[in-house]
Design an enzyme around this catalytic site. Sequence first.
Site, PDB file in Angstrom:
ATOM      1  N   LEU A 164     135.294   7.407 -13.939  1.00  9.30           N
ATOM      2  CA  LEU A 164     134.870   6.041 -14.180  1.00  9.30           C
ATOM      3  C   LEU A 164     134.983   5.293 -12.852  1.00  9.30           C
ATOM      4  O   LEU A 164     135.901   5.561 -12.070  1.00  9.30           O
ATOM      5  CB  LEU A 164     135.749   5.354 -15.229  1.00  9.30           C
ATOM      6  CG  LEU A 164     135.732   5.922 -16.650  1.00  9.30           C
ATOM      7  CD1 LEU A 164     136.717   5.160 -17.530  1.00  9.30           C
ATOM      8  CD2 LEU A 164     134.328   5.859 -17.252  1.00  9.30           C
ATOM      9  N   ASP A 165     134.059   4.371 -12.601  1.00  3.62           N
ATOM     10  CA  ASP A 165     134.138   3.565 -11.386  1.00  3.62           C
ATOM     11  C   ASP A 165     135.436   2.761 -11.378  1.00  3.62           C
ATOM     12  O   ASP A 165     136.010   2.477 -12.439  1.00  3.62           O
ATOM     13  CB  ASP A 165     132.944   2.607 -11.298  1.00  3.62           C
ATOM     14  CG  ASP A 165     131.617   3.353 -11.199  1.00  3.62           C
ATOM     15  OD1 ASP A 165     131.602   4.469 -10.638  1.00  3.62           O
ATOM     16  OD2 ASP A 165     130.608   2.821 -11.695  1.00  3.62           O
ATOM     17  N   LYS A 166     135.893   2.376 -10.206  1.00  4.52           N
ATOM     18  CA  LYS A 166     137.190   1.714 -10.057  1.00  4.52           C
ATOM     19  C   LYS A 166     137.326   0.481 -10.961  1.00  4.52           C
ATOM     20  O   LYS A 166     138.363   0.266 -11.573  1.00  4.52           O
ATOM     21  CB  LYS A 166     137.425   1.325  -8.599  1.00  4.52           C
ATOM     22  CG  LYS A 166     138.809   0.726  -8.355  1.00  4.52           C
ATOM     23  CD  LYS A 166     139.006   0.334  -6.898  1.00  4.52           C
ATOM     24  CE  LYS A 166     139.196   1.551  -6.036  1.00  4.52           C
ATOM     25  NZ  LYS A 166     139.511   1.190  -4.631  1.00  4.52           N
TER      26      LYS A 166
ATOM     27  N   ARG B 287     124.841   0.702 -14.978  1.00  7.29           N
ATOM     28  CA  ARG B 287     124.741  -0.412 -14.029  1.00  7.29           C
ATOM     29  C   ARG B 287     123.328  -0.534 -13.457  1.00  7.29           C
ATOM     30  O   ARG B 287     122.759  -1.634 -13.377  1.00  7.29           O
ATOM     31  CB  ARG B 287     125.768  -0.227 -12.914  1.00  7.29           C
ATOM     32  CG  ARG B 287     127.211  -0.236 -13.411  1.00  7.29           C
ATOM     33  CD  ARG B 287     128.191   0.272 -12.370  1.00  7.29           C
ATOM     34  NE  ARG B 287     128.227  -0.583 -11.200  1.00  7.29           N
ATOM     35  CZ  ARG B 287     128.925  -0.318 -10.108  1.00  7.29           C
ATOM     36  NH1 ARG B 287     129.649   0.800 -10.026  1.00  7.29           N
ATOM     37  NH2 ARG B 287     128.907  -1.151  -9.082  1.00  7.29           N
TER      38      ARG B 287
END
Length: 243
Positions: free
Chosen positions: A92-94, A193
Site C-alpha cells: 500500500l502507498d505510504k 489514484r
Amino acid sequence: MKEKAYKVLALQLGISNKKAKELIDRGLVYAGGKKVLIARGEIDTKTKFKVKETNPVKKIFEDENIIAVDKPAHISSEEIEKESGAKLLHRLDKETSGVLLLVKNEEFRKRAIEEFRKGRVFKEYIAWVQGIVAEETKIDLPILTDKKGHRARSRISYSKGKEALTTITPLEIAAKKTKVKAVIKTGRTHQIRVHLSRIDHPIIGDTYYSGPEYERVMLHAKKIELLGYSFEAPQPKEFEKFI
C-alpha cells in the site's frame, strides 16, 4: 534568515536532522496550516511547526500462512515488513491506510501470487474524491508505470499500458465531494489514484495526481479476500469526520 526545513525542525524539537527529515518525508509536519512537502526546501528559521502523530499498526489476524494488519497512513509497507519479519504479499502507498498482507512461508506466497496474477483476489477500497460522483462508474483504462529510482508515476497509455479495471460506486455526497467505494479487478501501481484523476475526480490529498491538498491521501484499503481468507479494516476516523 532561511535554512533547510528539516534543520529548523530538528533544532525546534531537539531531535536529530535524520529524524526531522523522516517526519517531513512521512507527511506529518505542518507550518502555517500547510503540509511541509520538501524536507530540504528552505524556510524561515522562525517558522513554528506542528507535527501530527501516527496511529499504531494493528494486527487483524495471524496463522501459519499469513499476517493481516491494519496499516495506518504515513507508514510505509516496507517498514511493517521489517518489523514483522514476514514478507509483503502486496504493498500500500505510504499515505494509504487499510488491510496489508504479509506471508510466513514460501509455499503459501507462491499460491497467493498466482491468485493475484489470475485476478482472483477481491480488493475493496474507500476514498473521498473531489466533485460529485452520481452513479456507479466502470473505468477500463490501461495503465503504464514509469519508475525512476524510488519514485513511480503511472499514466493512461493505450499503446503500452496494461489492462486495469476499477469500479467506482458513490456512498456519500457532501460539500461537492463524494465518498466512493472502489473495487479493483487488477492491481496496477497507483491504479485507483490514476483512474479517479483521469475521470476528473481526484482523491482528496493526492496532490501527486492533481488532487487538492489535505493532511493525507484519503484512500483506505477496506477489504481483501483470497484463498478462503477474508480481512477487513474499518475506515479511519478521518473518513467519518471528513466533512
